[in-house]
Design an enzyme around this catalytic site. Structure first.
Site, PDB file in Angstrom:
ATOM      1  N   ASP A 230      -6.296   4.697   4.307  1.00  0.00           N
ATOM      2  CA  ASP A 230      -7.182   4.696   3.158  1.00  0.00           C
ATOM      3  C   ASP A 230      -8.258   5.766   3.261  1.00  0.00           C
ATOM      4  OD1 ASP A 230      -8.119   3.247   0.707  1.00  0.00           O
ATOM      5  OD2 ASP A 230      -9.916   2.986   1.925  1.00  0.00           O
ATOM      6  N   GLU A 261      -4.218   8.569   1.844  1.00  0.00           N
ATOM      7  CA  GLU A 261      -4.729   8.655   0.482  1.00  0.00           C
ATOM      8  C   GLU A 261      -5.834   9.700   0.461  1.00  0.00           C
ATOM      9  OE1 GLU A 261      -7.509   6.259  -2.694  1.00  0.00           O
ATOM     10  OE2 GLU A 261      -7.746   6.099  -0.526  1.00  0.00           O
TER      11      GLU A 261
END
Length: 475
Positions: A230, A261
């Site tokens: 993340d 990400e």
């Protein structure tokens, strides 16, 4: 990669502790669909207990085991159910990617007094105050866990920034004295190290040591096979460049998959980050998603031939994870850019039925999002997934004929795809001489014609105004 990843959650799932049990039950069905890997949501306890999606990380060692933040289970279930779900998926032959959230911590147990400097929210290189005294929530003691698995205490020495002064009850961006924003992060807002909560300082060796220890514990405890990372644009690249090889060594799998990400529409920023992390991970193809969204909003004035221009799958297909939507782009979320329903089959055909990229299917597209009245797309997605498994093979031939129509074929099994954003469309395409005389039908049933391939392996393939058609030879 030849498989299909599935993001097995969306933001608005009910807080009923059922997801781990659901995915375990569906493991064999997912395998039959053609799903080769499942990305599960964050399993660690967040600041909102079982009411949170999991990105407001509180205790990395609590996988739904301890009575903390108002619950024992997370939103998705208990630690035992999580481990059983991973085991069921692996037994079905499906890889499991754990969602790793290391950028920040939220929900501290105690506030601390400290010196800090306030920075402009839209320019983190610009201080807007001198050094001042603040009180911030930065001490994490995890009293509910009682030092099981780790006795590490997170305090202000572990963080470089916060967004709340409890003395003034003021929300802003503060850099803690003795720390600095990290380099090798995205340049949005001048320096995008700070995102939210208590921002972890990856320049502190004790922090790196603890996160390495935790990662090895997590792997051995849960048994997952890969990583979804993340908010990597906010974490200095050196950390993951060093951390991921250690995790793969712990897994005894040097090829364990990892995808980051990095939310940036500029493919050059993605390429730069891949270089900085020495290619240790793949990245989600954010520019491609944005193209899908833009075309879905204004297909009449968009050029479908340019859908891959400036995308990661075009420039670096081996490192591109292609996707249509995710939990951040769905209605009501921070990065809202939800692809309009009419264009979803087009977009999924573009990621599932072509050679390049590693496609990711979104739970909310497959099962629907009841909270936002988004219908399930499993009917057309089942057909596209079957077409990928059985027909999307062999050399690819592209026919990007006009701004409102593109098509391609896959010679191995004779697949032909035509996409229209405006007008009824026809493309004469080559599927291979092996298919001469074969009758073709549109599995999406947007066209009812029966097409016969000529002696040279060519045929006119059709798409209805604004629809996708996927043509396969009849048995």
């Amino acid at each position: 990669m030849n498989g299909v990843m599935m993001q097995y959650f969306e933001w608005y799932l009910p807080c009923d502790h059922s997801l781990w049990k659901k995915v375990a039950k569906e493991a064999s069905d997912l395998k039959k669909l053609g799903i080769s890997a499942v990305w599960l949501p964050p399993a660690t306890k967040g600041a909102f207990g079982d009411q949170g999606v999991g990105y407001a990380v509180y205790d990395l060692y609590d996988l739904g085991e301890f009575d903390q933040k108002g619950s024992i289970p997370t939103k998705y279930g208990t630690k035992d159910e999580y481990i059983k779900a991973i085991s069921a998926l692996k037994k079905a032959g499906i890889d499991v990617y754990a969602d790793i959230v290391l950028n920040h911590k939220i929900g501290a147990d105690e506030a601390e007094e400290m010196e800090a400097t306030e920075y402009a929210s839209n320019n983190r290189t610009l201080p807007v105050s001198g050094e001042e005294h603040i009180k911030a929530w930065t001490k994490f003691t995890f009293p509910g866990r009682k030092e099981k698995y780790s006795d590490f205490i997170w305090d202000q020495s572990c963080f470089d920034g916060v967004d709340w002064d409890d003395n003034l009850k003021k929300n802003s961006v503060y850099m803690i004295k003795g720390h600095s924003w990290q380099g090798e992060v995205d340049t949005e807002n001048g320096n995008y190290d700070y995102l939210m909560g208590a921002d972890i300082d990856f320049d502190q060796q004790k922090v790196i040591d603890e996160l390495t220890k935790w990662g090895e514990w997590y792997i051995k405890t849960a048994g997952f096979t890969g990583f979804r990372l993340d908010a990597v644009k906010h974490i200095k690249a050196d950390f993951y460049k060093d951390w991921l090889p250690k995790m793969r060594e712990c897994m005894k799998n040097p090829d364990a998959f990892a995808v980051g990400e990095y939310w940036n529409l500029d493919v050059n920023a993605l390429e730069n980050y891949l270089g900085e992390v020495n290619g240790e991970m793949s990245l989600f193809d954010v520019p491609l998603h944005k193209h899908f969204y833009d075309i879905s909003c204004d297909g009449e004035h968009s050029d479908l031939r340019k859908v891959f221009d400036g995308t990661l799958v075009q420039q670096n297909p081996e490192k591109a994870v292609t996707f249509v939507d995710n939990h951040d782009t769905e209605p009501g979320q921070a990065l809202f850019s939800f692809v309009n329903e009419w264009f979803k089959p087009h977009a999924y055909a573009l990621i599932l039925l072509r050679e390049a990229g590693y496609p990711c299917l979104f739970y909310g597209d497959y099962y629907g999002i009841p909270e936002k009245n988004v219908p399930a797309g499993n009917e057309y997605l089942d057909l596209l997934l079957k077409a990928r498994q059985e027909y999307a093979k062999g050399p690819q031939h592209d026919y990007f004929v006009n701004e409102h129509c593109i098509g391609w074929t896959r010679e191995g099994k004779g697949l032909a795809v035509v996409l229209s954003t405006k007008y009824d469309q026809t493309i004469n395409m080559y599927v291979g001489k092996d298919f001469a005389g074969k009758k073709y039908r549109d599995i999406l049933k947007n066209r009812s014609e029966e097409i016969v391939v000529d002696e040279n392996g060519n045929a006119d393939f059709y798409a209805k105004d604004g629809f996708a058609s996927v043509w396969i030879p009849e048995d």
